[in-house]
Enzyme design. Structure first.
Site, mmCIF file in Angstrom:
data_model
loop_
_atom_site.group_PDB
_atom_site.id
_atom_site.type_symbol
_atom_site.label_atom_id
_atom_site.label_comp_id
_atom_site.label_asym_id
_atom_site.label_seq_id
_atom_site.Cartn_x
_atom_site.Cartn_y
_atom_site.Cartn_z
ATOM 1 N N HIS A 209 53.440 -17.324 -53.202
ATOM 2 C CA HIS A 209 54.038 -17.251 -54.532
ATOM 3 C C HIS A 209 55.112 -16.172 -54.670
ATOM 4 O O HIS A 209 55.711 -16.039 -55.731
ATOM 5 C CB HIS A 209 52.965 -17.030 -55.599
ATOM 6 C CG HIS A 209 52.424 -15.627 -55.607
ATOM 7 N ND1 HIS A 209 51.521 -15.166 -54.697
ATOM 8 C CD2 HIS A 209 52.703 -14.579 -56.413
ATOM 9 C CE1 HIS A 209 51.245 -13.907 -54.939
ATOM 10 N NE2 HIS A 209 51.946 -13.511 -55.979
HETATM 11 C C1 UD1 Z 1 52.823 -12.155 -61.022
HETATM 12 C C2 UD1 Z 1 53.057 -10.719 -60.545
HETATM 13 C C3 UD1 Z 1 52.751 -10.616 -59.063
HETATM 14 C C4 UD1 Z 1 51.368 -11.153 -58.750
HETATM 15 C C5 UD1 Z 1 51.232 -12.557 -59.313
HETATM 16 C C6 UD1 Z 1 49.856 -13.114 -59.077
HETATM 17 C C7 UD1 Z 1 54.859 -9.435 -61.631
HETATM 18 C C8 UD1 Z 1 56.233 -8.930 -61.473
HETATM 19 N N1 UD1 Z 1 54.450 -10.311 -60.703
HETATM 20 O O1 UD1 Z 1 53.754 -12.985 -60.355
HETATM 21 O O2 UD1 Z 1 52.800 -9.263 -58.669
HETATM 22 O O3 UD1 Z 1 51.194 -11.172 -57.357
HETATM 23 O O4 UD1 Z 1 51.494 -12.519 -60.717
HETATM 24 O O5 UD1 Z 1 49.782 -14.456 -59.430
HETATM 25 O O6 UD1 Z 1 54.177 -9.042 -62.557
HETATM 26 N N2 UD1 Z 1 53.241 -19.566 -64.907
HETATM 27 C C9 UD1 Z 1 52.518 -20.615 -65.412
HETATM 28 N N3 UD1 Z 1 51.273 -20.352 -65.894
HETATM 29 C C10 UD1 Z 1 50.723 -19.110 -65.904
HETATM 30 C C11 UD1 Z 1 51.489 -18.050 -65.394
HETATM 31 C C12 UD1 Z 1 52.731 -18.293 -64.893
HETATM 32 O O7 UD1 Z 1 52.963 -21.743 -65.417
HETATM 33 O O8 UD1 Z 1 49.571 -18.943 -66.361
HETATM 34 C C13 UD1 Z 1 54.581 -19.853 -64.333
HETATM 35 C C14 UD1 Z 1 55.711 -19.645 -65.294
HETATM 36 O O9 UD1 Z 1 56.660 -20.613 -65.039
HETATM 37 C C15 UD1 Z 1 56.245 -18.283 -64.905
HETATM 38 C C16 UD1 Z 1 56.007 -18.255 -63.412
HETATM 39 O O10 UD1 Z 1 54.808 -18.988 -63.234
HETATM 40 O O11 UD1 Z 1 57.582 -18.110 -65.254
HETATM 41 C C17 UD1 Z 1 55.870 -16.875 -62.829
HETATM 42 O O12 UD1 Z 1 54.853 -16.146 -63.524
HETATM 43 P P1 UD1 Z 1 54.944 -14.532 -63.645
HETATM 44 O O13 UD1 Z 1 53.722 -14.037 -64.300
HETATM 45 O O14 UD1 Z 1 56.254 -14.139 -64.204
HETATM 46 O O15 UD1 Z 1 55.014 -14.064 -62.140
HETATM 47 P P2 UD1 Z 1 54.075 -14.443 -60.904
HETATM 48 O O16 UD1 Z 1 54.909 -15.104 -59.886
HETATM 49 O O17 UD1 Z 1 52.829 -15.118 -61.357
#
Ligand code: UD1
Length: 367
Positions: A209
């Protein structure tokens, strides 16, 4: 009536919940303070949040900030504005943040600007790669914290080298191992592999991821090619993170990966079934932080598709190795032929970290 001090335990994203849960349970057990679970809302899908909280025996969050996805600035600012309101209304006696996600840093800044005491659990980790958002979050959070609970000696050294006073630092071990030990019986009883028709040690678990791996087609496409090659020898179970799913679909890579008979693409799985998959795996391919540690604890080969790690002890003492996409297939073959190190469990990764953290908090508050 004597009021117990209120402790905010802040969690935002999937890897935070396993770090907060053992401490929450320990503080409830010790009964000298009132722990409040603060969920910032960064992860919100059922399998990224609610189901994991349930697996870990955590209640509904006491405070939910409801800040979902967004750019880094949007997430950070959203959490700061919402959390400041909470603290102004009812300031806690201590704020505890964990890990290295955006909310960790956002809450740390907010708390310290309000002069609230702040502790960071999992302090001191450094990848020395400032293109990782997590590295910025770690540096800022550690520099603001009054109490820094570290998992390993390298973390202590990093903090001392940055000028953080020794008396702020306490090595407590790895709290994620507490979560595993707390739920070991349930993990061992989980029938997840049967549902996938897999037998123990006959498959690999894959998780990817990191933006550096999944956000560009030039990196994600060769990674998918490598996985297809590996799947000719070893079935792959791949719970797909929402970010990765989005990118696989955007780059038209999803269908071809999904069509492979030996690649099982799954929705994200909750904590208990995920750890059940990991603990019976032949090996793990990942770019996660926490999984590098869990595989070291479980003595399972871990191939981390990254150029750096903030958890070097998983290499120096454990079963983790950093690999490039090009090296991946060869390294999988090496592991399959039995040529992989057996690690040792790092000191204080013993399932008793939460008790050490709770004692440190109590002593600091003088309760
Ligand atoms: C975040 C953390 C990362 C951690 C990871 C674990 C930061 C900078 N990054 O990254 O350190 O390793 O979580 O998973 O804080 N989304 C969904 N559903 C959800 C959550 C996210 O669909 O419940 C999608 C959204 O499109 C979102 C994307 O995933 O924009 C990324 O989510 P985000 O929380 O921004 O970053 P992660 O890649 O999950």
């Amino acid at each position: 009536m004597i009021h117990k001090p209120v402790i905010h335990l802040v969690a935002a994203a999937r890897p935070n919940f396993m770090k907060v849960a053992p401490l929450y349970h320990e503080l409830i057990r010790q009964d000298w303070c009132k722990p409040l679970l603060v969920h910032t809302g960064q992860h919100y899908d059922e399998n990224m949040s609610e189901n994991i909280l349930r697996d870990l025996g955590l209640p509904e969050p006491d405070i939910h900030l409801g800040i979902g996805s967004g750019t880094h600035a949007e997430q950070t600012a959203g959490v700061m504005i919402a959390y400041e309101k909470v603290c102004l209304q009812e300031p806690p006696a201590f704020v505890v943040v964990v890990g290295d996600v955006n909310a960790t840093m956002a809450v740390a800044i907010t708390a310290k600007k309000l002069l609230l005491p702040l502790a960071h659990l999992e302090a001191g980790l450094r990848s020395r790669d400032r293109s990782m958002p997590e590295e910025i979050n770690r540096i800022v959070t550690d520099n603001l914290s009054d109490l820094l609970w570290t998992p390993s000696p390298d973390a202590d050294d990093n903090l001392l080298a940055e000028g953080i006073p020794q008396e702020y630092i306490l090595r407590v071990g790895n709290i994620m191992i507490d979560s595993y030990e707390m739920l070991r019986d349930k993990i061992e009883a989980e029938p997840v592999m049967g549902a996938l028709k897999l037998s123990p040690r006959s498959y690999a678990v894959v998780t990817l991821h990191r933006p550096a791996n999944v956000d560009q087609q030039e990196t994600l496409r060769p990674l998918c090619d490598a996985l297809r090659q590996i799947a000719l020898q070893l079935p792959l179970v791949f719970p797909v993170h929402p970010r990765t799913r989005k990118q696989l679909q955007a780059f038209n890579l999803w269908d071809s990966l999904n069509a492979e008979i030996n690649i099982h693409l799954l929705e994200p799985v909750s904590y208990i079934p995920f750890m059940a998959l990991v603990q019976q795996a032949r090996l793990v391919i990942t770019d996660s932080g926490g999984i590098q540690e869990e595989t070291t604890y479980l003595d399972i080969p871990c191939l981390t598709v990254r150029t750096t790690t903030e958890r070097p002890i998983t290499i120096t003492q454990g079963t983790n190795r950093l690999v490039t996409t090009t090296e991946l297939k060869g390294q999988v073959e090496k592991a399959l032929s039995g040529q992989w190190v057996h690690g040792v469990r790092p000191e204080l990764w013993d399932g008793r970290t939460a008790a050490r953290v709770a004692d440190s908090l109590r002593k600091t508050l003088g309760v």
